[in-house]
Design an enzyme around this catalytic site. Structure first.
Site, PDB file in Angstrom:
ATOM      1  N   ASP A 171       7.642   0.129   1.860  1.00 15.31           N
ATOM      2  CA  ASP A 171       7.514   1.320   0.857  1.00 15.31           C
ATOM      3  C   ASP A 171       9.057   1.383   0.100  1.00 15.31           C
ATOM      4  OD1 ASP A 171       7.357   3.479  -0.603  1.00 15.31           O
ATOM      5  OD2 ASP A 171       6.257   4.540   1.220  1.00 15.31           O
ATOM      6  N   HIS A 202       4.596   1.341  -1.424  1.00 13.96           N
ATOM      7  CA  HIS A 202       3.889   2.803  -1.708  1.00 13.96           C
ATOM      8  C   HIS A 202       2.641   2.594  -2.470  1.00 13.96           C
ATOM      9  CE1 HIS A 202       5.177   7.013  -2.093  1.00 13.96           C
ATOM     10  NE2 HIS A 202       4.771   7.048  -3.132  1.00 13.96           N
TER      11      HIS A 202
END
Length: 232
Positions: A171, A202
């Protein structure tokens, strides 16, 4: 059947719009879907519609309404992404949690007062879902790639209901040290379960667009569906 409906703030001095998706039959519970920084856009509405297809009353509150009502932005468009960051920065997150609580109450009222209500959020909504687990009376909470949860760990003592967090290990908004802090800080909390998704970034469970990774999205969504089936 789908529609927008107004929900009064907890203070009762204003109202904000909530996208509502209702199942064909009597709902078995309700699920509050918390937006990303891109507003209650087509992807968030699709999340609601899918929950309705599974028999839940689904509601997505417009949390940016104090800044601008009915924001709908595309994560794949650079100008929309910059606009979304501006809306996020201007959001009072404490007020957003109160709006989520108002939405939980509205959902419970439609269920007849005794029904259970889950909360699921994405990105900004993942963070707000964790905050809601600490501050609202919902019955189960799920956060996808929540940003900044590592800075909220002191609030976890207030968690009394089940919480599920999905964490992509690559992420770009939640660095490895933040992920490690989440794992270490939450490992002793019997209410909280964390799932890692190796090498994913993400937004991997977005309904549409370039960020979606189909296999991982389906896995995370199945875990979420099973979690709500067990706890709602």
């Amino acid at each position: 059947m789908t529609l927008y409906t107004p929900v009064a703030t907890l203070e009762g001095d204003a109202s904000f719009d909530v996208y509502v998706a209702r199942p064909a039959d009597t709902p078995k519970a309700a699920i509050i879907v918390i937006q990303e920084i891109f507003g209650v856009n087509d992807g968030i509405r699709r999340k609601c519609d899918k929950w309705a297809e599974q028999g839940y009353l689904a509601l997505a509150p417009d949390l940016f309404w104090r800044d601008k009502a009915h924001v709908e932005l595309d994560a794949d468009q650079p100008e929309d992404f910059q606009a979304a960051l501006g809306h996020m920065q201007r959001l009072d997150q404490d007020s957003a949690i109160r709006d989520i609580e108002a939405t939980i109450r509205a959902a419970r009222a439609e269920l007849g007062g005794a029904g259970k209500v889950g909360v699921v959020g994405y990105c900004l909504g993942g963070r707000l879902a964790f905050m809601a687990a600490c501050r609202t009376d919902g019955d189960a909470f799920v956060g996808y790639y929540g940003v900044g949860i590592d800075n909220l760990l002191d609030e976890q003592r207030a968690i009394g209901k089940p919480v599920l967090l999905h964490i992509p290990t690559a992420d770009g908004f939640v660095p490895p040290e933040a992920q490690a802090k989440m794992h270490e800080g939450l490992k002793g909390n019997r209410h909280v379960t964390l799932h890692d998704y190796e090498g994913l970034d993400h937004g991997f469970a977005a309904e549409t667009g370039d960020r979606r990774r189909e296999e991982a999205a389906q896995l995370a969504d199945k875990r979420t569906a099973d979690f709500f089936a067990q706890n709602l």
